[in-house]
Motif scaffolding. Structure first.
Motif, PDB file in Angstrom:
ATOM      1  N   ARG A 184      -6.154  -4.119   4.219  1.00  9.81           N
ATOM      2  CA  ARG A 184      -6.654  -2.741   5.239  1.00  9.81           C
ATOM      3  C   ARG A 184      -6.727  -1.640   5.229  1.00  9.81           C
ATOM      4  O   ARG A 184      -5.960  -1.134   3.819  1.00  9.81           O
ATOM      5  CB  ARG A 184      -5.142  -2.706   6.429  1.00  9.81           C
ATOM      6  N   LEU A 186      -9.175   2.373   6.101  1.00  7.42           N
ATOM      7  CA  LEU A 186      -8.994   3.214   6.699  1.00  7.42           C
ATOM      8  C   LEU A 186     -10.583   3.762   6.626  1.00  7.42           C
ATOM      9  O   LEU A 186     -10.328   3.511   5.502  1.00  7.42           O
ATOM     10  CB  LEU A 186      -8.219   4.041   7.131  1.00  7.42           C
ATOM     11  N   LEU A 230      -4.952   1.603   4.290  1.00 11.50           N
ATOM     12  CA  LEU A 230      -4.289   1.783   5.410  1.00 11.50           C
ATOM     13  C   LEU A 230      -2.952   2.108   5.295  1.00 11.50           C
ATOM     14  O   LEU A 230      -1.989   1.034   5.114  1.00 11.50           O
ATOM     15  CB  LEU A 230      -4.179   0.251   6.593  1.00 11.50           C
ATOM     16  N   PRO A 234      -4.322   6.023  12.333  1.00 12.17           N
ATOM     17  CA  PRO A 234      -6.233   6.391  12.340  1.00 12.17           C
ATOM     18  C   PRO A 234      -6.501   7.743  12.787  1.00 12.17           C
ATOM     19  O   PRO A 234      -7.536   7.663  13.698  1.00 12.17           O
ATOM     20  CB  PRO A 234      -6.823   5.208  12.898  1.00 12.17           C
ATOM     21  N   CYS A 260     -13.399   5.475  13.614  1.00 12.97           N
ATOM     22  CA  CYS A 260     -12.495   5.797  12.793  1.00 12.97           C
ATOM     23  C   CYS A 260     -12.375   4.303  12.946  1.00 12.97           C
ATOM     24  O   CYS A 260     -12.524   4.385  14.687  1.00 12.97           O
ATOM     25  CB  CYS A 260     -11.420   6.726  12.240  1.00 12.97           C
ATOM     26  N   THR A 261     -12.476   3.797  12.074  1.00  8.67           N
ATOM     27  CA  THR A 261     -11.691   1.852  12.116  1.00  8.67           C
ATOM     28  C   THR A 261     -11.352   1.855  10.816  1.00  8.67           C
ATOM     29  O   THR A 261     -11.086   1.958   9.938  1.00  8.67           O
ATOM     30  CB  THR A 261     -13.364   1.510  12.439  1.00  8.67           C
ATOM     31  N   VAL A 262     -10.144   0.406  11.990  1.00  6.46           N
ATOM     32  CA  VAL A 262      -8.919  -0.208  10.653  1.00  6.46           C
ATOM     33  C   VAL A 262     -10.014  -1.414  10.394  1.00  6.46           C
ATOM     34  O   VAL A 262     -10.413  -2.534  10.838  1.00  6.46           O
ATOM     35  CB  VAL A 262      -8.361  -0.479  11.283  1.00  6.46           C
ATOM     36  N   ARG A 264     -10.278  -4.153   7.541  1.00  4.43           N
ATOM     37  CA  ARG A 264      -9.626  -5.972   6.535  1.00  4.43           C
ATOM     38  C   ARG A 264     -10.373  -6.565   6.510  1.00  4.43           C
ATOM     39  O   ARG A 264     -11.550  -7.195   7.584  1.00  4.43           O
ATOM     40  CB  ARG A 264      -8.428  -6.976   7.832  1.00  4.43           C
TER      41      ARG A 264
END
Length: 470
Positions: A184, A186, A230, A234, A260-262, A264
Motif C-alpha cells: 500500500r 500513500l 503506507l 494520510p 492525498c490517496t492510498v 494498492r
C-alpha cells in the motif's frame, strides 16, 4: 449520431474531443461535482504527445509540462547518486517527441477541457449515469443530477468511468486480475521547504527501493507529488512523519497538502471491451500499477482508437476496437507489473525506464507486409518534406485532422483531398512533395510505387507496392 460518455477524465475528454471534431454529437457526464484536482497520472508518454498534437492541445501541454527531472537519492544530507530514469533523447525526423513529459493529471484535464470548449463541448459535472438498457438501435440511459432524473437516448454509450466503472458492472463484464493487499502506498500533492525543483528527491535505503520516500516536482506549481509506503495516516502530519523517518532530516518541512490517496497494486483487465452498443475505455477496461506511467496514456489511446470507428458507424470496424486495444492493454499491464516487481524485489534498476514505456512501439499487426520497415498496424512515422516551392511540411501535418491519408512514393497519388505523392529530390512527379533528405522513404521502407494508407489514428492501414508507370 449521438454518443454518451460516462467519465470526464483524460480518456473521456480525449474521446469527446475526437468525436466533436468529426461532427458527432457528444454528451459527456461525470458524477463528480467538480473537476479532479490531484496529480495522479503525471507522466505523458511520447505516443500520447503525438496524439495530443493531432487533437490540437500539444502546444498547451508542452508549455505547461517539463521533461523528467533526474533522480537524486539521499542518505540524510548526503547524495548517494543522481541519474535520469531514462535517457533524454534528441528529436528525430521520424520521432519528433522522443521524451516523456511530466504534467499533473489535473492540469492535463484542464487543457483537454479547454479544447473541448473550443469545439463547442462541455462536461456535465454532478451528473451520474445510474442505469441503462440497450437494443439493436441504441442505448437508453438514466442520468441523475441536481436537476433531477433524466432519460436520454444515444446511439452508443462509452464507459470511461474508472476502475469502479458503473458501466462495466451493469454489463456484467468480469474484471479479471489481482489486488495485492500486501503493498500500500500513500500518494499526495504537498509543498516542501528546502528542496530544489530541478530534481526528483528520493530518501531511503537503495537496497530497499519500495520503502523509500520520493518527492517529484509538479510543473507549474510549488508542489511535489509525495509517494511512500503506507505506514501512518494520510494526513500532513502522517506524511511528515514518514519523510522524517526515511530522510533522517529535520529541515524538510511539508505544508499545504491538497490531495492525498492510498494506493494498492490493482492489476485488472476487462474480459470484454464491447457489448453491443456499449464500450469500455481507460480504467474502466484496465487498471495499472503506476510503475512505468502507462495507465493514463493507455486510456488516451483507447479513446483515439475508438473515436474514428464510432464516427464511421461501421459495426464491423467497431469490432476491431476490442481486438486491437484489449491485446495492447494486456501487454501494457504485463510491462507495468514487471517494472513494479523491480521495486518489490529491490532490484538495482528499479528506477530505470527504457524505450518500452514510450508506447511508440505499440502495434496492431496481424501479419507482416511483404516489404518495408513498417508493417500494417504499425504507427506511421513522421518525416520532414518540402512543397514544390520549398516550404517545409511534416507528415504529421498531413495526418492532422479526422481524415485518413494516402502516401504514394514516386508515383502519382490516387485522387482525393488527403492523398499525397512523395518523390525523392530530383525526381519528376507532378505535384509531389519532395523528400529532400530521404527520411520519409527510409522510415517507410518505400521503393518507387509504394502506396501507404494511414488510418485516422495514425496507424498504417494498408501497404502495397505497385509497378510505377514507365
Amino acid at each position: 449520431m449521438q454518443v454518451l460518455i460516462a467519465g470526464a477524465g483524460p480518456t473521456g475528454l480525449t474521446l469527446a474531443i475526437d468525436l466533436l471534431r468529426r461532427g458527432v454529437d457528444v454528451r459527456l457526464v461525470d458524477q463528480a461535482e467538480t473537476p479532479f484536482t490531484g496529480s495522479r497520472g503525471d507522466g505523458l508518454q511520447p505516443r500520447t504527445l503525438e496524439v495530443f498534437e493531432d487533437l490540437g492541445v500539444l502546444d498547451a501541454v508542452l508549455a505547461a509540462g517539463e521533461l523528467p527531472k533526474p533522480i537524486r537519492a539521499y542518505r540524510g544530507h548526503d547524495v548517494l547518486f543522481e541519474k535520469h530514469m531514462g535517457e533524454i533523447s534528441e528529436p528525430r525526423p521520424d520521432v519528433p517527441y522522443p521524451n516523456g513529459l511530466m504534467l499533473g493529471q489535473s492540469r492535463t484535464e484542464e487543457i483537454l477541457r479547454a479544447r473541448l470548449a473550443e469545439l463547442g463541448g462541455t462536461v456535465e459535472f454532478g451528473t451520474a449515469l445510474v442505469a441503462f438498457e440497450q437494443d439493436t438501435d441504441g442505448v437508453t440511459a438514466i442520468l441523475t443530477s441536481a436537476r433531477g432524473t433524466e432519460t436520454v437516448r444515444a446511439d452508443h454509450l462509452v464507459g470511461a468511468d474508472g476502475g469502479r466503472s458503473t458501466v462495466r458492472k451493469a454489463l456484467g463484464v468480469p474484471f479479471v486480475g489481482v489486488t495485492d493487499e500486501s503493498i500500500r502506498m500513500l500518494i499526495g500533492d504537498v509543498s516542501a521547504d528546502a528542496l530544489d525543483r530541478e530534481h526528483v528527491h528520493w530518501f531511503g535505503d537503495p537496497a530497499k527501493p519500495r520503502e523509500g520516500v520520493v518527492l517529484s516536482p509538479l510543473p507549474g506549481t510549488d508542489q511535489f507529488q509525495f509517494a511512500a509506503p503506507l505506514d501512518g495516516e494520510p494526513t500532513l502530519e502522517g506524511l511528515q512523519a514518514l519523510l522524517d523517518r526515511a530522510s533522517g532530516r529535520t529541515d524538510i518541512r511539508l505544508r499545504n497538502l491538497t490531495w492525498c490517496t492510498v494506493w494498492r497494486p490493482n492489476v485488472r483487465l476487462a474480459a470484454q471491451f464491447r457489448v453491443g452498443r456499449v464500450f469500455l475505455a481507460g480504467d474502466a477496461a484496465h487498471v495499472h500499477p503506476p510503475t512505468g506511467g502507462q495507465g493514463l496514456n493507455t486510456g488516451v489511446q483507447d479513446a483515439y482508437n475508438l473515436g474514428w470507428k464510432l464516427a464511421s458507424g461501421d459495426s464491423a470496424l467497431l469490432d476491431t476496437y476490442e481486438a486491437e486495444r484489449r491485446r495492447v492493454a494486456q501487454e501494457v499491464l504485463e510491462l507495468s507489473t514487471r517494472i513494479m516487481r523491480r521495486y518489490t524485489d529491490g532490484a538495482e534498476n528499479a528506477h530505470e525506464r527504457g524505450a518500452e514505456t514510450s508506447q511508440l512501439g505499440i502495434t496492431y499487426r496481424t501479419a507482416p507486409a511483404s516489404a518495408g520497415t513498417v508493417f500494417v498496424g504499425d504507427r506511421a512515422p513522421d518525416a520532414p518534406l518540402r512543397t514544390a516551392d520549398g516550404a517545409p511540411v511534416r507528415l504529421f501535418e498531413l495526418f492532422r485532422g479526422p481524415h485518413a491519408t494516402t502516401l504514394a512514393f514516386g508515383v502519382a497519388a490516387p485522387a482525393g483531398p488527403h492523398s499525397w505523392s512523395i518523390a525523392p529530390a530530383g525526381a519528376t512527379v507532378p505535384g509531389a512533395l519532395v523528400d529532400v533528405d530521404g527520411h520519409a522513404h527510409r522510415a517507410y521502407g518505400a521503393a518507387p510505387g509504394t502506396v501507404v494508407e494511414v488510418r485516422p489514428d495514425g496507424y498504417i492501414g494498408a501497404y502495397r507496392v505497385t509497378e510505377p508507370a514507365a
